[in-house]
Write a protein that holds these residues in place. Structure first.
Motif, short mmCIF file in Angstrom:
data_model
loop_
_atom_site.label_atom_id
_atom_site.label_comp_id
_atom_site.label_asym_id
_atom_site.label_seq_id
_atom_site.Cartn_x
_atom_site.Cartn_y
_atom_site.Cartn_z
N ALA A 1 -17.10 13.27 2.10
CA ALA A 1 -18.49 13.74 1.88
C ALA A 1 -19.49 12.65 2.24
N ALA A 2 -19.21 11.41 1.86
CA ALA A 2 -20.11 10.30 2.19
C ALA A 2 -20.21 10.12 3.70
N LEU A 3 -19.09 10.27 4.40
CA LEU A 3 -19.12 10.16 5.86
C LEU A 3 -19.93 11.30 6.48
N HIS A 4 -19.77 12.51 5.95
CA HIS A 4 -20.56 13.65 6.45
C HIS A 4 -22.06 13.43 6.21
N GLN A 5 -22.40 12.76 5.13
CA GLN A 5 -23.81 12.51 4.80
C GLN A 5 -24.36 11.29 5.54
N GLY A 6 -23.51 10.63 6.32
CA GLY A 6 -23.96 9.43 7.03
C GLY A 6 -24.19 8.26 6.10
N ASP A 7 -23.53 8.25 4.96
CA ASP A 7 -23.73 7.23 3.93
C ASP A 7 -22.39 6.69 3.45
N PRO A 8 -21.63 6.03 4.33
CA PRO A 8 -20.29 5.61 3.93
C PRO A 8 -20.27 4.58 2.80
N LEU A 9 -21.38 3.92 2.55
CA LEU A 9 -21.45 2.94 1.46
C LEU A 9 -21.91 3.56 0.14
N CYS B 1 0.83 -1.21 0.00
CA CYS B 1 0.00 0.00 0.00
C CYS B 1 0.87 1.26 0.00
N ARG B 2 1.99 1.22 0.74
CA ARG B 2 2.92 2.37 0.73
C ARG B 2 3.43 2.61 -0.68
N GLU B 3 3.72 1.53 -1.40
CA GLU B 3 4.19 1.67 -2.78
C GLU B 3 3.14 2.32 -3.67
N ARG B 4 1.90 2.23 -3.29
CA ARG B 4 0.80 2.83 -4.07
C ARG B 4 0.39 4.20 -3.52
N GLY B 5 1.16 4.74 -2.58
CA GLY B 5 0.90 6.11 -2.12
C GLY B 5 0.06 6.24 -0.87
N SER B 6 0.05 5.23 -0.03
CA SER B 6 -0.81 5.30 1.16
C SER B 6 -0.42 6.41 2.13
N ALA B 7 0.86 6.78 2.17
CA ALA B 7 1.27 7.88 3.05
C ALA B 7 0.60 9.19 2.63
N LEU B 8 0.50 9.42 1.33
CA LEU B 8 -0.18 10.63 0.83
C LEU B 8 -1.68 10.59 1.13
N ILE B 9 -2.25 9.41 1.05
CA ILE B 9 -3.68 9.27 1.34
C ILE B 9 -3.94 9.50 2.82
N LEU B 10 -3.09 8.98 3.68
CA LEU B 10 -3.22 9.23 5.12
C LEU B 10 -3.14 10.73 5.39
N GLN B 11 -2.17 11.42 4.82
CA GLN B 11 -2.04 12.86 5.00
C GLN B 11 -3.28 13.60 4.49
N ALA B 12 -3.79 13.17 3.35
CA ALA B 12 -4.98 13.82 2.79
C ALA B 12 -6.17 13.69 3.73
N PHE B 13 -6.37 12.49 4.28
CA PHE B 13 -7.47 12.32 5.24
C PHE B 13 -7.24 13.15 6.50
N GLN B 14 -6.02 13.18 6.99
CA GLN B 14 -5.73 13.92 8.22
C GLN B 14 -5.90 15.42 8.03
N ARG B 15 -5.73 15.89 6.82
CA ARG B 15 -5.88 17.32 6.53
C ARG B 15 -7.29 17.67 6.06
N SER B 16 -8.11 16.67 5.83
CA SER B 16 -9.45 16.91 5.28
C SER B 16 -10.45 17.24 6.38
N SER B 17 -11.62 17.55 5.93
CA SER B 17 -12.71 17.87 6.85
C SER B 17 -13.51 16.60 7.14
N LEU B 18 -13.01 15.81 8.08
CA LEU B 18 -13.73 14.60 8.49
C LEU B 18 -14.83 14.98 9.47
N PRO B 19 -15.88 14.19 9.55
CA PRO B 19 -16.92 14.46 10.54
C PRO B 19 -16.34 14.38 11.96
#
Length: 119
Positions: free
Chosen positions: A87-95, A27-45
């Motif tokens: 956005a899906a998490l904010h809408q209460g619709d993670p699926l 997963c690291r080879e596919r950029g998971s560190a960038l994805i973790l940073q993006a989530f940590q910097r995003s507007s999570l609920p």
């Protein structure tokens, strides 16, 4: 699936939800560190935390992102997917069930959420 993936107990308070972003080799080879940073910097609920995780046993479908305790599994996640998942998490619709065109639906892990299943 590895036993490790079944025993992850993230830090936090009762009622918190966690996005576990795999940081194992493939997963690291596919950029998971960038994805973790993006989530940590995003507007999570509120009470949703993005944290690094060990291998979740879905290497062939990485980068894997798993919402616990809800047990929603996303696969082949890219930085471009982060706003849609948030956005899906904010809408209460993670699926992504409320909107058939929701791009989150395409990111559901097909081994965990087979097409046509309700969960």
């Amino acid at each position: 699936m590895s036993q490790t993936s079944l025993t992850i107990i993230p830090p936090g308070q009762p009622g918190d939800r966690h996005l576990l972003i795999c940081q194992h080799r493939s997963c690291r080879e596919r950029g998971s560190a960038l994805i973790l940073q993006a989530f940590q910097r995003s507007s999570l609920p509120p009470r949703v935390l993005a944290i690094a995780s060990p291998c979740q046993g879905q290497c062939h479908l990485g980068v894997t992102v798993r919402l616990v305790p809800t047990e929603v599994w996303y696969c082949q996640v890219t930085p471009a997917d982060v706003p849609h998942i948030c956005a899906a998490l904010h809408q209460g619709d993670p699926l992504g069930h409320r909107n058939i065109a929701n791009p989150v639906r395409a990111k559901l892990n097909p081994r965990i959420h087979p097409p046509g299943s309700l969960i």
